[in-house]
Scaffold this motif. Structure first.
Motif, PDB file in Angstrom:
ATOM      1  N   GLN A   1      41.422  40.761  41.667  1.00  0.00           N
ATOM      2  CA  GLN A   1      40.925  41.823  40.669  1.00  0.00           C
ATOM      3  C   GLN A   1      42.130  42.273  40.091  1.00  0.00           C
ATOM      4  N   SER A   2      43.012  42.618  40.669  1.00  0.00           N
ATOM      5  CA  SER A   2      44.160  43.265  40.195  1.00  0.00           C
ATOM      6  C   SER A   2      45.196  42.355  39.606  1.00  0.00           C
ATOM      7  N   LYS A   3      45.397  41.288  39.749  1.00  0.00           N
ATOM      8  CA  LYS A   3      46.273  40.195  39.234  1.00  0.00           C
ATOM      9  C   LYS A   3      45.663  39.857  37.798  1.00  0.00           C
TER      10      LYS A   3
ATOM     11  N   ARG B   1      34.971  43.845  39.613  1.00  0.00           N
ATOM     12  CA  ARG B   1      34.591  43.138  41.125  1.00  0.00           C
ATOM     13  C   ARG B   1      33.698  42.194  41.168  1.00  0.00           C
ATOM     14  N   LYS B   2      32.727  42.354  40.340  1.00  0.00           N
ATOM     15  CA  LYS B   2      31.734  41.247  40.111  1.00  0.00           C
ATOM     16  C   LYS B   2      32.280  39.859  39.813  1.00  0.00           C
ATOM     17  N   GLU B   3      33.075  39.812  38.754  1.00  0.00           N
ATOM     18  CA  GLU B   3      33.828  38.841  38.284  1.00  0.00           C
ATOM     19  C   GLU B   3      34.800  38.105  39.415  1.00  0.00           C
ATOM     20  N   ALA B   4      35.479  38.842  40.148  1.00  0.00           N
ATOM     21  CA  ALA B   4      36.186  38.752  41.247  1.00  0.00           C
ATOM     22  C   ALA B   4      35.218  37.855  42.406  1.00  0.00           C
TER      23      ALA B   4
ATOM     24  N   ARG C   1      33.208  33.175  45.210  1.00  0.00           N
ATOM     25  CA  ARG C   1      32.091  32.235  45.753  1.00  0.00           C
ATOM     26  C   ARG C   1      32.420  30.905  45.232  1.00  0.00           C
ATOM     27  N   LYS C   2      32.654  30.543  43.833  1.00  0.00           N
ATOM     28  CA  LYS C   2      33.100  29.258  43.387  1.00  0.00           C
ATOM     29  C   LYS C   2      33.910  28.749  44.034  1.00  0.00           C
ATOM     30  N   PHE C   3      35.148  29.287  44.369  1.00  0.00           N
ATOM     31  CA  PHE C   3      36.246  28.457  45.220  1.00  0.00           C
ATOM     32  C   PHE C   3      35.848  28.295  46.613  1.00  0.00           C
ATOM     33  N   ASN C   4      35.191  29.195  47.095  1.00  0.00           N
ATOM     34  CA  ASN C   4      35.138  29.203  48.537  1.00  0.00           C
ATOM     35  C   ASN C   4      33.883  28.127  48.998  1.00  0.00           C
TER      36      ASN C   4
END
Length: 83
Positions: free
Chosen positions: A63-65, A70-73, A78-81
């Motif tokens: 989120q910070s980088k 928060r929803k996008e993060a 979820r997509k990567f996990n």
């Protein structure tokens, strides 16, 4: 007709009687969508997983980088996990 497209757009919206905010609420414009570097997020996510960080720390750092909500993060996590 005059060749000044910006002026014609302003005049046309004035004649329609709608404001920019009303138009943005009704439709999604491609230029207003935030661009997210998915490949960069994926590499950074893999780095964080290798560092054995927890879900909360990974979400905070993503989120910070990449300046995400928060929803996008969470969606990216979820997509990567899931793979």
């Amino acid at each position: 007709m005059c060749g000044d497209s910006e002026l014609c757009c302003i005049k046309f919206t004035a004649l329609m009687g709608k404001t920019r905010k009303e138009l943005e609420a009704e439709t999604q414009f491609k230029d207003l969508e935030p661009l997210v570097d998915i490949e960069g997020c994926k590499k950074y996510y893999r780095k964080l997983v290798r560092e054995k960080l927890g879900k909360k720390e990974i979400l905070d750092k993503l989120q910070s980088k990449f300046e995400l909500s928060r929803k996008e993060a969470r969606d990216i996590y979820r997509k990567f996990n899931s793979k």
